[in-house]
Design a protein around this motif. Structure first.
Motif, PDB file in Angstrom:
ATOM      1  N   TRP A   1      24.171  16.221 -30.055  1.00 17.46           N
ATOM      2  CA  TRP A   1      22.745  15.877 -29.998  1.00 17.46           C
ATOM      3  C   TRP A   1      22.484  15.009 -28.778  1.00 17.46           C
ATOM      4  CZ3 TRP A   1      19.982  11.293 -29.892  1.00 17.46           C
ATOM      5  CH2 TRP A   1      18.622  11.354 -30.216  1.00 17.46           C
ATOM      6  N   ASN A   2      21.412  15.333 -28.045  1.00 16.74           N
ATOM      7  CA  ASN A   2      21.033  14.529 -26.884  1.00 16.74           C
ATOM      8  C   ASN A   2      19.522  14.558 -26.735  1.00 16.74           C
ATOM      9  OD1 ASN A   2      21.106  12.992 -24.523  1.00 16.74           O
ATOM     10  ND2 ASN A   2      21.415  14.792 -23.222  1.00 16.74           N
TER      11      ASN A   2
ATOM     12  N   ALA B   1      28.968  20.090 -32.634  1.00 17.93           N
ATOM     13  CA  ALA B   1      27.600  20.171 -32.122  1.00 17.93           C
ATOM     14  C   ALA B   1      27.240  18.805 -31.522  1.00 17.93           C
ATOM     15  CB  ALA B   1      26.634  20.539 -33.242  1.00 17.93           C
TER      16      ALA B   1
ATOM     17  N   HIS C   1      19.184  23.765 -32.551  1.00 16.12           N
ATOM     18  CA  HIS C   1      20.351  24.319 -31.866  1.00 16.12           C
ATOM     19  C   HIS C   1      19.889  25.133 -30.669  1.00 16.12           C
ATOM     20  CE1 HIS C   1      19.437  28.243 -33.663  1.00 16.12           C
ATOM     21  NE2 HIS C   1      19.358  27.640 -34.850  1.00 16.12           N
ATOM     22  N   ASP C   2      20.860  25.648 -29.911  1.00 15.58           N
ATOM     23  CA  ASP C   2      20.535  26.405 -28.700  1.00 15.58           C
ATOM     24  C   ASP C   2      20.867  27.890 -28.824  1.00 15.58           C
ATOM     25  OD1 ASP C   2      23.287  26.243 -28.799  1.00 15.58           O
ATOM     26  OD2 ASP C   2      23.547  25.470 -26.756  1.00 15.58           O
TER      27      ASP C   2
ATOM     28  N   LYS D   1      27.137  30.350 -28.470  1.00 20.47           N
ATOM     29  CA  LYS D   1      25.914  31.055 -28.080  1.00 20.47           C
ATOM     30  C   LYS D   1      26.212  32.506 -27.706  1.00 20.47           C
ATOM     31  CE  LYS D   1      21.728  30.389 -25.312  1.00 20.47           C
ATOM     32  NZ  LYS D   1      21.015  29.470 -24.397  1.00 20.47           N
TER      33      LYS D   1
ATOM     34  N   ALA E   1      31.130  25.323 -27.184  1.00 20.03           N
ATOM     35  CA  ALA E   1      31.340  26.373 -26.181  1.00 20.03           C
ATOM     36  C   ALA E   1      31.688  27.695 -26.854  1.00 20.03           C
ATOM     37  CB  ALA E   1      32.456  25.950 -25.228  1.00 20.03           C
TER      38      ALA E   1
ATOM     39  N   GLU F   1      17.655  17.374 -28.472  1.00 26.63           N
ATOM     40  CA  GLU F   1      18.183  18.722 -28.273  1.00 26.63           C
ATOM     41  C   GLU F   1      19.615  18.794 -28.799  1.00 26.63           C
ATOM     42  OE1 GLU F   1      16.274  21.153 -27.041  1.00 26.63           O
ATOM     43  OE2 GLU F   1      14.609  19.728 -26.802  1.00 26.63           O
ATOM     44  N   VAL F   2      19.991  19.943 -29.352  1.00 26.14           N
ATOM     45  CA  VAL F   2      21.339  20.134 -29.889  1.00 26.14           C
ATOM     46  C   VAL F   2      22.019  21.273 -29.149  1.00 26.14           C
ATOM     47  CG1 VAL F   2      22.701  20.808 -31.901  1.00 26.14           C
ATOM     48  CG2 VAL F   2      20.771  19.229 -32.162  1.00 26.14           C
ATOM     49  N   THR F   3      23.232  21.005 -28.686  1.00 25.62           N
ATOM     50  CA  THR F   3      24.054  22.025 -28.022  1.00 25.62           C
ATOM     51  C   THR F   3      25.196  22.400 -28.949  1.00 25.62           C
ATOM     52  OG1 THR F   3      23.546  21.024 -25.880  1.00 25.62           O
ATOM     53  CG2 THR F   3      25.399  22.560 -25.973  1.00 25.62           C
ATOM     54  N   THR F   4      25.359  23.677 -29.202  1.00 21.55           N
ATOM     55  CA  THR F   4      26.463  24.130 -30.044  1.00 21.55           C
ATOM     56  C   THR F   4      27.747  24.195 -29.216  1.00 21.55           C
ATOM     57  OG1 THR F   4      25.799  26.430 -29.598  1.00 21.55           O
ATOM     58  CG2 THR F   4      25.006  25.434 -31.640  1.00 21.55           C
TER      59      THR F   4
END
Length: 594
Positions: A69-70, A67, A204-205, A81, A78, A73-76
């Motif tokens: 963090w930016n 995961a 998360h997204d 989702k 690939a 915001e957190v992107t899981t």
């Protein structure tokens, strides 16, 4: 590397032949006939398909990418989702949810099988599901009708996710010293301010909204745990028509860089006067949260089973193919340069330990699931009370013992592969890292042992333990036939040992409170091995009475039962000796001497 496949054959054996789950479901009025054997089979088949084909392939990528963090915001990783959307579309997030609000209303006895599959496929992915399931449970049990109507349908649908926010930088096990504050507002809501750490899925997204369940104290609340309240704090406020409104005043300050479960976002969450809504009664938040925690602790225990099963599958496949040296009794494959390592006694010791402990864990998780169903859906008060007592007693055992032996199994699986077990591409080193956290979060295993020994055993004079012991004794008396003797006799001896151990700690603790903590871990393990002996005796009985098939399944089950009783159950003797040694030796050293 073996690809994870849900262990459906063994799941069917445990559900249908060992415990006759369908008969239990039909006997529980509260289930309202929601499930039968055919429905359960169809759901298990579908769960196996989605976990093995859609979720498991993302496991290694999830570990390597993690995961991210930016700026809050957190992107899981690939694929997470898309896989989550597929999982949610099948209704799996609300599997055990209240049908009044869109859940499927399935029993926990079925739910534990699905949980094992998803943990075995991908522990990081599974955690997003587990936290939502747990938070909906607490909300359904303690929330107002308005809150349930407003939040549960979208949470069961997987459109919104859930978390639980307990731990703070200075407050882990001792939640009574939390500092997060909730100030009453004129509109009946509360302004929640504070920092929570180690929040699984805090950002998360995967979903449109995240619903946080937050422990906090009012300014005038009583000191300690009696002053804790529980609040629902959404990431996005929800309008009267159900649409999403403005973002709440909360944020993810960072995510942790961890040993394992790297695809799961473990967040620092900052609440800055965020709007929250009281769940249940003021100052009764810990009680409400423990409704969730009992289920979550079983779920985290099941993480140990899922990881152990995945490790076992890879280890067995490797042991059948890898050729090294000759069998001690002579060449098994003389036409080849060496024999498969499966022929070597020590490799078999490791594989059989994995198999016996994982299958014992699966049976015990099913048994605990049955008690949860009985305590929730039975209408006979005596039967319901027995289920509640067993849930209270066995939950700490399930969480701690599943994860302790699950970690041991994953290390064995890594060891079977030798140097390849240390290499990332085979997956075994990831499983060792991923399962290690399960011994720590949702209450460390030492805390679980203290709960079992102190609150669940000593505090009530062994009343809960007697309920479990009486059931085992009834099974022993009903199955004292010659064909069951090899399993019944060691089970009876193990139970007598545990009864004596229980009585000794209860008695010794009257004069010295340190006896409880000194005995707790070894006592829990002695309890676990004895409970597994009961599970293996029940499985052996089912295998003995089954019509033997050509696949050798039942013969294999009996052989594994014999291994358990002869090679693993004897561990109770050293554990029991440690308990009987007492607490004095722990306190001979002064602090400066450590």
């Amino acid at each position: 590397m073996a690809e994870y496949q849900a262990p459906l054959r063994d799941i069917r054996f445990v559900l249908n032949e060992t415990f006759a789950a369908d008969q239990l479901w039909q006997s529980l009025p509260g289930l309202n006939g929601a499930i039968d054997a055919d429905t359960a089979e169809a759901m298990l088949e579908e769960a196996a398909k989605i976990t093995s084909q859609t979720i498991a392939p993302l496991n290694r990528n999830g570990d390597e990418e993690g995961a991210v963090w930016n700026n809050g915001e957190v992107t899981t990783p690939a694929g997470f989702k898309q896989a989550y959307a597929t999982y949610a579309e099948g209704g799996w997030v609300g599997l055990a949810g209240n049908p009044e609000f869109g859940g499927l209303g399935m029993p926990k006895t079925l739910g534990v099988q699905v949980e094992e599959m998803i943990y075995g496929a991908n522990s990081s992915f599974a955690l997003y599901i587990a936290l939502t399931a747990g938070s909906t449970l607490a909300l359904d049990a303690h929330g107002s009708e308005e809150l349930k109507q407003k939040y549960l349908p979208n949470m069961y649908a997987g459109t919104w996710a859930g978390t639980m926010c307990l731990t703070e930088p200075h407050a882990g096990t001792d939640l009574g010293i939390i500092r997060t504050k909730a100030v009453p507002e004129a509109d009946g809501s509360y302004a929640v301010t504070g920092t929570k750490i180690f929040i699984t899925g805090g950002e998360h997204d995967l979903t449109e909204n995240i619903i946080h369940l937050v422990l906090a104290k009012l300014p005038d609340a009583p000191a300690g745990p009696k002053g804790i309240s529980l609040f629902l704090v959404p990431k996005f406020l929800v309008n009267e028509d159900g649409s999403l409104g403005e973002r709440n005043t909360l944020s993810c300050g960072s995510i942790e860089h961890k040993m394992g479960i790297k695809g799961s976002a473990t967040c620092v969450m900052n609440f800055d006067g965020a709007k929250g809504y009281l769940i249940g009664e003021l100052n009764k938040g810990l009680n409400a949260m423990f409704t969730m925690m009992n289920y979550e602790r079983l779920s985290i225990g099941i993480q140990g089973i899922g990881c152990a099963e995945a490790s076992y599958q890879t280890a067995v496949a490797y042991a059948r193919e890898r050729i090294q040296s000759r069998a001690p009794t002579g060449a098994v494959q003389p036409d080849k340069a060496a024999d498969p390592i499966m022929v070597h006694p020590d490799v078999r010791r490791m594989l059989l330990t994995m198999k016996a402990m994982t299958e014992g864990s699966r049976a015990f998780s099913t048994y605990v699931g049955m008690q949860l169903d009985i305590s929730k859906f039975a209408d006979d008060e005596q039967i319901k009370k027995k289920g509640e007592d067993l849930v209270a007693l066995l939950t700490p055992v399930a969480k701690a013992f599943f994860t302790d032996v699950g970690f041991e199994s994953c290390v064995h699986g890594q060891q079977v592969l030798g140097g390849h077990g240390y290499i990332r591409e085979w997956g075994q080193e990831q499983l060792v890292r991923d399962v290690r956290i399960a011994q720590i979060y949702e209450g460390t295993n030492g805390i679980q042992a203290l709960d079992l020994m102190g609150r669940k055993t000593v505090a009530n004079g062994g009343a809960f333990f007697k309920v479990f012991a009486d059931e085992i004794e009834a099974f022993i008396s009903e199955n004292d036939a010659a064909e069951m003797g090899e399993f019944i006799e060691p089970l009876q001896a193990a139970l007598e040992n545990l009864k004596e151990l229980t009585a000794q700690v209860i008695d010794n603790s009257k004069a010295n409170p340190n006896e409880i903590g000194a005995a707790s871990v070894e006592y829990l393990h002695t309890f676990g091995y004895t409970a597994y002996a009961y599970m293996w005796a029940r499985m052996a009985k089912a295998a003995l009475t089954a019509e033997q098939g050509a696949d050798g399944f039942y013969q294999g089950k009996l052989a594994t039962a014999r291994f358990y009783f002869k090679r693993l159950l004897p561990r109770i003797h050293s554990l029991s000796a440690s308990v009987r040694a007492g607490s004095d030796v722990l306190f001979e050293l002064e602090s400066a001497q450590f």
